[in-house]
Scaffold this motif. Structure first.
Motif, PDB file in Angstrom:
ATOM      1  N   CYS A  98      17.724  13.638  -8.720  1.00  0.00           N
ATOM      2  CA  CYS A  98      17.321  12.930  -7.487  1.00  0.00           C
ATOM      3  C   CYS A  98      16.446  11.740  -7.898  1.00  0.00           C
ATOM      4  O   CYS A  98      15.232  11.767  -7.707  1.00  0.00           O
ATOM      5  CB  CYS A  98      16.604  13.860  -6.513  1.00  0.00           C
ATOM      6  N   TYR A 118      13.757  10.658   0.077  1.00  0.00           N
ATOM      7  CA  TYR A 118      13.362  11.940   0.619  1.00  0.00           C
ATOM      8  C   TYR A 118      11.845  12.107   0.570  1.00  0.00           C
ATOM      9  O   TYR A 118      11.146  11.399  -0.154  1.00  0.00           O
ATOM     10  CB  TYR A 118      14.016  13.083  -0.158  1.00  0.00           C
ATOM     11  N   SER A 241      29.070  13.745   0.749  1.00  0.00           N
ATOM     12  CA  SER A 241      28.417  12.549   0.209  1.00  0.00           C
ATOM     13  C   SER A 241      29.267  11.339   0.557  1.00  0.00           C
ATOM     14  O   SER A 241      30.436  11.254   0.161  1.00  0.00           O
ATOM     15  CB  SER A 241      28.248  12.651  -1.313  1.00  0.00           C
ATOM     16  N   GLN A 253      21.455   9.263  -1.451  1.00  0.00           N
ATOM     17  CA  GLN A 253      20.654  10.392  -0.965  1.00  0.00           C
ATOM     18  C   GLN A 253      20.539  10.394   0.552  1.00  0.00           C
ATOM     19  O   GLN A 253      20.558  11.451   1.182  1.00  0.00           O
ATOM     20  CB  GLN A 253      19.273  10.361  -1.622  1.00  0.00           C
TER      21      GLN A 253
END
Length: 284
Positions: A98, A118, A241, A253
């Motif tokens: 990530c 995030y 995705s 993301q």
């Protein structure tokens, strides 16, 4: 740019899972449960998860759903054709599952180093949009034994926790979704007025949704899409995705989620041997 990808058959749910450590009863069996609060929690900031199947599985992705990993977390995935093999048929090497925003893509000093799409945090934050999903894409291979090594040394909680494991091959249509795909952040918070006229909030939960239109499905893609609708319906989750392996990790993301179809709409035939369908996915 790669077209959208959907993993609708999670091979991890058929595997025998083990973990190098667990805190109390928070063991690897929780990785196969559809509950955010059911987690595999390591005793430290590193974890090794192994998955073993009775027969070979075709896989092209490993995703860790709802974790407390930060941008500095590392992951390595190795796959073996047979248990006991010394040489893997798959080795991703150490990757950032990530990653943070690309250096220099945003004004220096405006956002903190390691800024990401995030909001990382432990399980107590996930109902309000916290947590991170980590993903590794690779060329399809057939394996019976998988080893996933994860390290998150800068985790503020001092331990690593993961809610869901997704492993499998993906469907990707020949023609991508139309422009105009919608990212739908959802907040169940309700605002109300008191008798004195003050605006108050009854805080609810947050989750994301994505809405796309597949306007040009080939006959083969139509058949695969119909299989997804029939096998998963509205009750079985899938990993989606819209921008897989995009150079901008924040774009990927933001448009990557684990959720369920919230609509089962008609698959239309606008013209000869071309099909179209709409799809909405609601994050769990």
């Amino acid at each position: 740019m790669a077209n959208l990808r959907i993993i609708y058959d999670n091979a991890a749910d058929r595997a025998v899972l083990t973990a190098s450590s667990q805190a109390g009863a928070l063991g690897p069996g929780n990785l196969q449960r559809e509950r955010k609060s059911a987690v595999l929690r390591a005793t430290g900031t590193a974890q090794t998860i192994t998955a073993t199947w009775p027969t070979q599985e075709s896989i092209a992705c490993v995703a860790l759903i709802f974790t407390n990993m930060t941008s500095s977390a590392r992951m390595r995935v190795r796959g073996y054709a047979q248990p006991g093999d010394a040489v893997p048929v798959l080795d991703t090497g150490s990757i950032f599952p990530c990653p943070s925003a690309v250096h220099g893509s945003y004004p220096w000093g405006m956002l903190p180093l390691g800024w990401n799409a995030y909001k990382w945090g432990g399980v107590s934050t996930w109902a309000r949009g916290g947590g991170a999903d980590g993903v590794a894409w690779f060329a399809p291979v057939r394996v019976r034994h998988l080893v996933i090594e994860v390290s998150a040394p800068q985790s503020p909680e001092g331990y690593l926790e993961i809610s869901r494991l997704v492993v499998g091959n993906y469907w990707s249509p020949e023609h991508n979704a139309e422009y105009g795909a919608q990212l739908l952040p959802q907040d169940s918070t309700e605002n109300y007025r008191t008798g004195a006229g003050e605006l108050k909030s009854a805080v609810g939960t947050m989750h994301d949704g994505i809405s796309i239109n597949l306007a040009h499905l080939t006959p083969t893609d139509r058949a695969r899409f119909m299989r997804i609708l029939r096998e998963n319906g509205k009750d079985r989750a899938m990993f989606f995705s819209l921008f897989p392996e995009n150079p901008d990790p924040l774009l990927e993301q933001d448009h990557m989620l684990y959720g369920k179809a919230s609509n089962i709409d008609a698959v239309a035939t606008p013209y000869f041997e071309t099909y179209s369908a709409a799809l909405q996915i609601e994050g769990i």
